[in-house]
Write a protein that holds these residues in place. Structure first.
Motif, PDB file in Angstrom:
ATOM      1  N   ALA A   1       0.883  -1.247   0.118  1.00 33.57           N
ATOM      2  CA  ALA A   1      -0.048   0.163   0.286  1.00 33.57           C
ATOM      3  C   ALA A   1       0.886   1.195   0.013  1.00 33.57           C
ATOM      4  O   ALA A   1       0.485   2.055  -0.674  1.00 33.57           O
ATOM      5  CB  ALA A   1      -0.993  -0.100   1.193  1.00 33.57           C
ATOM      6  N   ALA A   2       1.818   1.394   0.717  1.00 32.69           N
ATOM      7  CA  ALA A   2       2.959   2.333   0.596  1.00 32.69           C
ATOM      8  C   ALA A   2       3.414   2.605  -0.563  1.00 32.69           C
ATOM      9  O   ALA A   2       3.793   3.626  -1.081  1.00 32.69           O
ATOM     10  CB  ALA A   2       4.000   2.124   1.848  1.00 32.69           C
ATOM     11  N   VAL A   3       3.837   1.733  -1.102  1.00 33.88           N
ATOM     12  CA  VAL A   3       4.734   1.784  -2.533  1.00 33.88           C
ATOM     13  C   VAL A   3       3.550   2.235  -3.573  1.00 33.88           C
ATOM     14  O   VAL A   3       3.964   3.075  -4.211  1.00 33.88           O
ATOM     15  CB  VAL A   3       5.172   0.315  -2.999  1.00 33.88           C
ATOM     16  N   GLU A   4       2.250   1.643  -3.714  1.00 31.84           N
ATOM     17  CA  GLU A   4       1.361   2.144  -4.416  1.00 31.84           C
ATOM     18  C   GLU A   4       0.997   3.601  -4.332  1.00 31.84           C
ATOM     19  O   GLU A   4       0.691   4.271  -5.313  1.00 31.84           O
ATOM     20  CB  GLU A   4       0.312   1.192  -4.561  1.00 31.84           C
ATOM     21  N   ALA A   5       0.847   3.937  -3.112  1.00 40.63           N
ATOM     22  CA  ALA A   5       0.415   5.591  -2.757  1.00 40.63           C
ATOM     23  C   ALA A   5       1.616   6.157  -3.397  1.00 40.63           C
ATOM     24  O   ALA A   5       1.462   7.186  -3.787  1.00 40.63           O
ATOM     25  CB  ALA A   5       0.340   5.634  -1.411  1.00 40.63           C
TER      26      ALA A   5
END
Length: 380
Positions: free
Chosen positions: A288-292
């Motif tokens: 989720a952190a990477v995609e955000a």
């Protein structure tokens, strides 16, 4: 608005990833870092042959007429491969300064070599006590007999030991921190009075302190309008931040992929630890952190040439602050999930951790950009 990459942008991204995975493996990268120069000039010229160094430059100057959307495709691939060559330094900060403010003669002198990989130019704008304030410039440039005389010291100049030239921010009038009175100058590295004290940076790349002792330059060294260069300098740094965010995204994506592979093979109680729900939750949080962060990089790139400087800078600072927090989280999770081997020199995980730690303070810390975003939003 269509946020899908064009076919050309996808091809650029895929080609960069393919080359770097084949030719810039971790062991080869470590040999480059440990070498006397600290970079591979052979690779750098290959980058030029591929067109990476001229992506954001006008076609009239030998570039490819692209923009930040093209630049971030390459920058992300470079971050994933832990590349130490000065792409951000020269292809973005230095080359853009010359392309945007240079005369026809200055562009003809510098840009062909920058595009081909034959030359490197670094932006020298930071000073020891500036605290991320771009207007805080002590370095002086005095007009004498039709020439310019520069004196001062620049600290933390990225890629300084490799640079053939510098774009130096110096004050031609006004007092320290005054917005007017800042000018940019093109300075050849071999000019008498120019001294570089180089050193290795935390992530293995190189930087240095630039000492200018009564450096005499001709009138053609002035880059852009005298005393009116702070706006351009702010724009250059914003462009650099967008590229740095893409680089960090590449490193974060690599950590996610490598950590997923590791927990799928590392066994405890005779089963892969990836089967444990708590591990799965942590991987999901990393994803989720990477995609955000991917969305934030795209948002910043789309605002990189916004006609309103405040809107552009607000978007860039939002991305830098938010990605900085996520980069720290992803790096910490990757190290923890790898256990004790996560910080060994032999494994690349710790090197990604270092790169992302450096990113959090590169071109302004996470806290600085959070404050900058709040300030710009308050006056919007």
């Amino acid at each position: 608005m269509n946020f899908d990459l064009s076919e050309e942008q996808k091809m650029l991204r895929d080609a960069a990833q393919k080359f770097l995975r084949a030719e810039y493996r971790f062991d080869a990268r470590n040999q480059i870092v440990a070498s006397a120069s600290g970079m591979s000039h052979e690779h750098w010229q290959r980058f030029g042959e591929f067109g990476w160094l001229g992506l954001g430059l006008p076609e009239a100057d030998g570039g490819f007429g692209g923009g930040m959307l093209e630049t971030i495709q390459v920058a992300e691939a470079l971050g994933a491969a832990l590349v130490v060559e000065p792409y951000l330094v020269s292809a973005v900060l230095g080359a853009q300064a010359v392309a945007r403010a240079g005369t026809a003669a200055q562009r003809a002198t510098w840009l062909p070599g920058l595009v081909s990989g034959q030359r490197i130019v670094s932006l020298a704008h930071t000073e020891a006590d500036a605290r991320h304030d771009l207007a805080h410039v002590h370095t002086s440039a005095m007009a004498k007999g039709g020439r310019w005389v520069l004196s001062g010291r620049k600290s933390g100049v990225l890629g300084a030991p490799w640079a053939d030239g510098f774009v130096v921010a110096a004050r031609t009038s006004g007092t320290v921190s005054e917005r007017r009175g800042i000018s940019l100058f093109l300075v050849e590295a071999h000019t008498p009075g120019v001294q570089v004290a180089g050193y290795k940076v935390y992530d293995g790349s190189r930087a240095g302190d630039l000492q200018l002792d009564a450096v005499v330059l001709g009138p053609d060294a002035l880059l852009g309008m005298e005393g009116e260069s702070l706006g351009l300098l702010e724009h250059l740094v914003d462009l650099g931040i967008v590229a740095a965010c893409a680089d960090a995204l590449g490193a974060m994506g690599a950590l996610l992929r490598k950590t997923g592979e590791y927990v799928s093979t590392r066994k405890q109680f005779d089963v892969p630890i990836a089967s444990f729900q708590v591990i799965q939750h942590r991987l999901v949080d990393m994803f989720a952190a990477v995609e955000a962060s991917r969305s934030l990089v795209l948002m910043a790139a789309l605002h990189a040439e916004h006609p309103d400087a405040a809107t552009r800078s607000r978007a860039v600072s939002a991305a830098k602050a938010a990605i900085g927090e996520r980069a720290r989280f992803v790096a910490q999770q990757a190290v923890q999930l790898h256990g004790g081997v996560g910080m060994t020199e032999e494994l690349d995980i710790g090197h990604y951790f270092r790169r992302l730690t450096l990113f959090c303070n590169l071109l302004g810390s996470t806290d600085h950009h959070l404050q900058r975003f709040a300030t710009l939003r308050a006056v919007a």
